[in-house]
Design an enzyme around this catalytic site. Structure first.
Site, PDB file in Angstrom:
ATOM      1  N   LEU A  73      -1.109  -8.747   8.833  1.00 49.90           N
ATOM      2  CA  LEU A  73      -0.298  -9.973   8.844  1.00 49.90           C
ATOM      3  C   LEU A  73       0.165 -10.360  10.248  1.00 49.90           C
ATOM      4  O   LEU A  73       0.788 -11.410  10.423  1.00 49.90           O
ATOM      5  CB  LEU A  73       0.900  -9.825   7.901  1.00 49.90           C
ATOM      6  CG  LEU A  73       0.521  -9.673   6.415  1.00 49.90           C
ATOM      7  CD1 LEU A  73       1.758  -9.360   5.575  1.00 49.90           C
ATOM      8  CD2 LEU A  73      -0.173 -10.931   5.899  1.00 49.90           C
ATOM      9  N   TYR A 114      14.235  -4.256  15.878  1.00 41.27           N
ATOM     10  CA  TYR A 114      14.126  -4.162  14.414  1.00 41.27           C
ATOM     11  C   TYR A 114      15.382  -4.737  13.752  1.00 41.27           C
ATOM     12  O   TYR A 114      15.280  -5.556  12.837  1.00 41.27           O
ATOM     13  CB  TYR A 114      13.908  -2.707  13.992  1.00 41.27           C
ATOM     14  CG  TYR A 114      13.843  -2.544  12.491  1.00 41.27           C
ATOM     15  CD1 TYR A 114      12.751  -3.005  11.760  1.00 41.27           C
ATOM     16  CD2 TYR A 114      14.893  -1.948  11.787  1.00 41.27           C
ATOM     17  CE1 TYR A 114      12.696  -2.877  10.379  1.00 41.27           C
ATOM     18  CE2 TYR A 114      14.843  -1.817  10.412  1.00 41.27           C
ATOM     19  CZ  TYR A 114      13.745  -2.279   9.714  1.00 41.27           C
ATOM     20  OH  TYR A 114      13.704  -2.157   8.343  1.00 41.27           O
ATOM     21  N   SER A 133       0.812  -1.221   0.000  1.00 43.40           N
ATOM     22  CA  SER A 133       0.000   0.000   0.000  1.00 43.40           C
ATOM     23  C   SER A 133       0.843   1.267   0.000  1.00 43.40           C
ATOM     24  O   SER A 133       0.309   2.355  -0.218  1.00 43.40           O
ATOM     25  CB  SER A 133      -0.947   0.004   1.218  1.00 43.40           C
ATOM     26  OG  SER A 133      -0.196   0.029   2.421  1.00 43.40           O
ATOM     27  N   SER A 134       2.152   1.156   0.251  1.00 37.74           N
ATOM     28  CA  SER A 134       2.986   2.369   0.281  1.00 37.74           C
ATOM     29  C   SER A 134       4.451   1.981   0.100  1.00 37.74           C
ATOM     30  O   SER A 134       4.793   0.794   0.019  1.00 37.74           O
ATOM     31  CB  SER A 134       2.809   3.121   1.615  1.00 37.74           C
ATOM     32  OG  SER A 134       3.321   2.333   2.675  1.00 37.74           O
ATOM     33  N   LYS A 143      15.805  -8.119  11.288  1.00 37.45           N
ATOM     34  CA  LYS A 143      16.379  -8.128   9.937  1.00 37.45           C
ATOM     35  C   LYS A 143      17.592  -9.063   9.860  1.00 37.45           C
ATOM     36  O   LYS A 143      17.890  -9.603   8.799  1.00 37.45           O
ATOM     37  CB  LYS A 143      16.720  -6.704   9.502  1.00 37.45           C
ATOM     38  CG  LYS A 143      15.470  -5.820   9.324  1.00 37.45           C
ATOM     39  CD  LYS A 143      14.511  -6.378   8.282  1.00 37.45           C
ATOM     40  CE  LYS A 143      13.319  -5.466   8.037  1.00 37.45           C
ATOM     41  NZ  LYS A 143      12.403  -5.984   7.004  1.00 37.45           N
TER      42      LYS A 143
HETATM   43  N1  LIG Z   1      12.479   2.773   4.795  1.00 39.38           N
HETATM   44  C1  LIG Z   1      13.684   2.294   5.100  1.00 39.38           C
HETATM   45  O1  LIG Z   1      14.620   3.047   5.439  1.00 39.38           O
HETATM   46  C2  LIG Z   1      13.933   0.821   5.005  1.00 39.38           C
HETATM   47  C3  LIG Z   1      15.272   0.381   4.960  1.00 39.38           C
HETATM   48  C4  LIG Z   1      15.534  -0.985   4.895  1.00 39.38           C
HETATM   49  C5  LIG Z   1      14.476  -1.893   4.865  1.00 39.38           C
HETATM   50  N2  LIG Z   1      13.182  -1.433   4.913  1.00 39.38           N
HETATM   51  C6  LIG Z   1      12.118  -2.445   4.886  1.00 39.38           C
HETATM   52  O2  LIG Z   1      11.338  -2.241   3.723  1.00 39.38           O
HETATM   53  C7  LIG Z   1      10.042  -2.821   3.923  1.00 39.38           C
HETATM   54  C8  LIG Z   1       8.984  -1.850   3.445  1.00 39.38           C
HETATM   55  O3  LIG Z   1       9.032  -0.682   4.250  1.00 39.38           O
HETATM   56  P1  LIG Z   1       8.873   0.780   3.664  1.00 39.38           P
HETATM   57  O4  LIG Z   1      10.125   1.503   3.918  1.00 39.38           O
HETATM   58  O5  LIG Z   1       8.332   0.741   2.295  1.00 39.38           O
HETATM   59  O6  LIG Z   1       7.820   1.370   4.711  1.00 39.38           O
HETATM   60  P2  LIG Z   1       6.287   1.748   4.609  1.00 39.38           P
HETATM   61  O7  LIG Z   1       6.068   2.756   3.540  1.00 39.38           O
HETATM   62  O8  LIG Z   1       5.883   2.070   6.013  1.00 39.38           O
HETATM   63  O9  LIG Z   1       5.592   0.388   4.124  1.00 39.38           O
HETATM   64  C9  LIG Z   1       5.305  -0.674   5.000  1.00 39.38           C
HETATM   65  C10 LIG Z   1       4.224  -1.510   4.355  1.00 39.38           C
HETATM   66  O10 LIG Z   1       3.928  -2.599   5.226  1.00 39.38           O
HETATM   67  C11 LIG Z   1       2.528  -2.632   5.452  1.00 39.38           C
HETATM   68  N3  LIG Z   1       2.249  -3.118   6.788  1.00 39.38           N
HETATM   69  C12 LIG Z   1       2.639  -2.573   7.977  1.00 39.38           C
HETATM   70  N4  LIG Z   1       2.127  -3.283   8.987  1.00 39.38           N
HETATM   71  C13 LIG Z   1       1.416  -4.297   8.429  1.00 39.38           C
HETATM   72  C14 LIG Z   1       0.644  -5.364   8.963  1.00 39.38           C
HETATM   73  N5  LIG Z   1       0.503  -5.546  10.295  1.00 39.38           N
HETATM   74  N6  LIG Z   1       0.037  -6.221   8.115  1.00 39.38           N
HETATM   75  C15 LIG Z   1       0.156  -6.049   6.775  1.00 39.38           C
HETATM   76  N7  LIG Z   1       0.872  -5.065   6.208  1.00 39.38           N
HETATM   77  C16 LIG Z   1       1.492  -4.198   7.041  1.00 39.38           C
HETATM   78  C17 LIG Z   1       2.066  -1.195   5.271  1.00 39.38           C
HETATM   79  O11 LIG Z   1       0.708  -1.134   4.834  1.00 39.38           O
HETATM   80  P3  LIG Z   1      -0.583  -0.909   5.781  1.00 39.38           P
HETATM   81  O12 LIG Z   1      -0.241   0.157   6.768  1.00 39.38           O
HETATM   82  O13 LIG Z   1      -1.643  -0.544   4.788  1.00 39.38           O
HETATM   83  O14 LIG Z   1      -0.838  -2.240   6.400  1.00 39.38           O
HETATM   84  C18 LIG Z   1       2.949  -0.730   4.123  1.00 39.38           C
HETATM   85  O15 LIG Z   1       2.382  -1.105   2.886  1.00 39.38           O
HETATM   86  C19 LIG Z   1       9.973  -3.175   5.400  1.00 39.38           C
HETATM   87  O16 LIG Z   1      10.215  -4.565   5.568  1.00 39.38           O
HETATM   88  C20 LIG Z   1      11.120  -2.381   6.017  1.00 39.38           C
HETATM   89  O17 LIG Z   1      11.603  -3.001   7.180  1.00 39.38           O
HETATM   90  C21 LIG Z   1      12.896  -0.114   4.969  1.00 39.38           C
END
Ligand SMILES: NC(=O)c1ccc[n+]([C@@H]2O[C@H](COP(=O)([O-])OP(=O)(O)OC[C@H]3O[C@@H](n4cnc5c(N)ncnc54)[C@H](OP(=O)(O)O)[C@@H]3O)[C@@H](O)[C@H]2O)c1
Length: 267
Positions: free
Chosen positions: A65, A156, A15-16, A160
């Site tokens: 989830l 966190y 979703s984002s 990971k």
């Molecule tokens: N941003 C960074 O700096 C970064 C760096 C390294 C790795 N990551 C990883 O990248 C991945 C995506 O994160 P992002 O940065 O794109 O952040 P984000 O924009 O906050 O996206 C997180 C996504 O996970 C969904 N989500 C959260 N809680 C959930 C739940 N309980 N059940 C189902 N869906 C859930 C959210 O959708 P809803 O709220 O609609 O459920 C959203 O679509 C994550 O695994 C994060 O750990 C991020």
């Protein structure tokens, strides 16, 4: 315009942020999509836009989830939809709060999403892909698996580190049976993640933050090149290869019948 027919990709956290970019890019590569997240309105809006831009079929599953029943519905989708050929295990949540200030509910939520849900979905996908003669599992890790000191709290980063170790084991178990495994380890990325984790992304030095588009495009390039571990920021991949070689060099000495000589005190 339809480029080819790659089967269906199921993307969690679509979703984002990174998941929404994966949805756009994989549809343009010819995948139909199943998009999963809690915010069904955002998923449907994104799905309609992608379907209209690419002509691909996009379905949505609203699921928290961290909820066992909802997770089971997504597992069932992986197991019963025979068109699914790719799982992007991307949904994740974090925290920037020091451990002593992190409440128990948040700890359990991070572990349930980043560890338990990711594991159960990978298990379902691997089972399905073995039956279907192949498939791809992309697990979203983080550089914090290698650098847990960078962010306080530990939960966190630890989650990971699990994603990395789990992906290594998955590759070992399934890699030669047609199931491809990739672990993606981005550095700081400009998404809602930071605000939701307790710190605006603007608080980070701008020169360490990548766009979500660049992260996903690098990850898909790494996948196309056959990489197991993709670190979008790391300039010199020889550094990763050296780290991996050093880890493998430890293996013969890690489990033996007697303690190492440095522990034979007084004998
Ligand atoms: N941003 C960074 O700096 C970064 C760096 C390294 C790795 N990551 C990883 O990248 C991945 C995506 O994160 P992002 O940065 O794109 O952040 P984000 O924009 O906050 O996206 C997180 C996504 O996970 C969904 N989500 C959260 N809680 C959930 C739940 N309980 N059940 C189902 N869906 C859930 C959210 O959708 P809803 O709220 O609609 O459920 C959203 O679509 C994550 O695994 C994060 O750990 C991020």
């Amino acid at each position: 315009m339809i480029i080819n027919d790659s089967g269906t990709a199921l993307i969690t956290g679509a979703s984002s942020g990174l998941g929404a970019i994966y949805a756009d890019r994989l549809a343009r590569q010819g995948y139909d999509l199943v998009l999963v997240a809690r915010n069904i309105a955002k998923l449907e809006m994104l799905g309609e836009r992608i379907a209209s831009d690419t002509g691909r079929t996009v379905r949505t599953i609203g699921a928290d989830l961290t909820d066992g029943g909802a997770l089971q519905r997504v597992e069932d989708a992986l197991l019963t939809d025979h068109s699914v050929r790719m799982l992007v295990n991307n949904a994740g949540a974090g925290s920037t709060v020091p451990l002593q200030d992190l409440d128990v509910v948040s700890i359990e939520r991070i572990v349930a999403l980043n560890v338990t849900a990711l594991t159960r979905l990978a298990r379902a996908a691997a089972t399905a892909f073995l039956e279907r003669g192949g498939g791809t599992i992309v697990n979203m890790g983080s550089i914090l698996a290698l650098a847990p000191e960078v962010l306080s709290g530990g939960v966190y980063s630890g989650s990971k580190a699990y994603v990395l170790a789990f992906s290594q084991a998955l590759r070992n178990d399934f890699g030669d049976r047609g199931v491809r495994v990739q672990v993606v380890m981005p550095g700081a990325t400009a998404t809602d993640f930071w605000e939701l984790s307790g710190m605006p992304v603007e608080a980070l030095p701008a020169n360490i933050v990548m766009t979500a588009e660049d992260v996903v495009d690098a990850a898909l390039s790494g996948l196309a090149q056959g990489e197991f571990a993709t670190l979008p920021s790391l300039p010199d991949i020889d550094q990763w290869d050296a780290w991996e070689a050093a880890r493998r060099a430890l293996l013969p000495g890690l489990s033996r019948t007697s303690p190492a000589s440095r522990y034979h005190m007084g004998s």
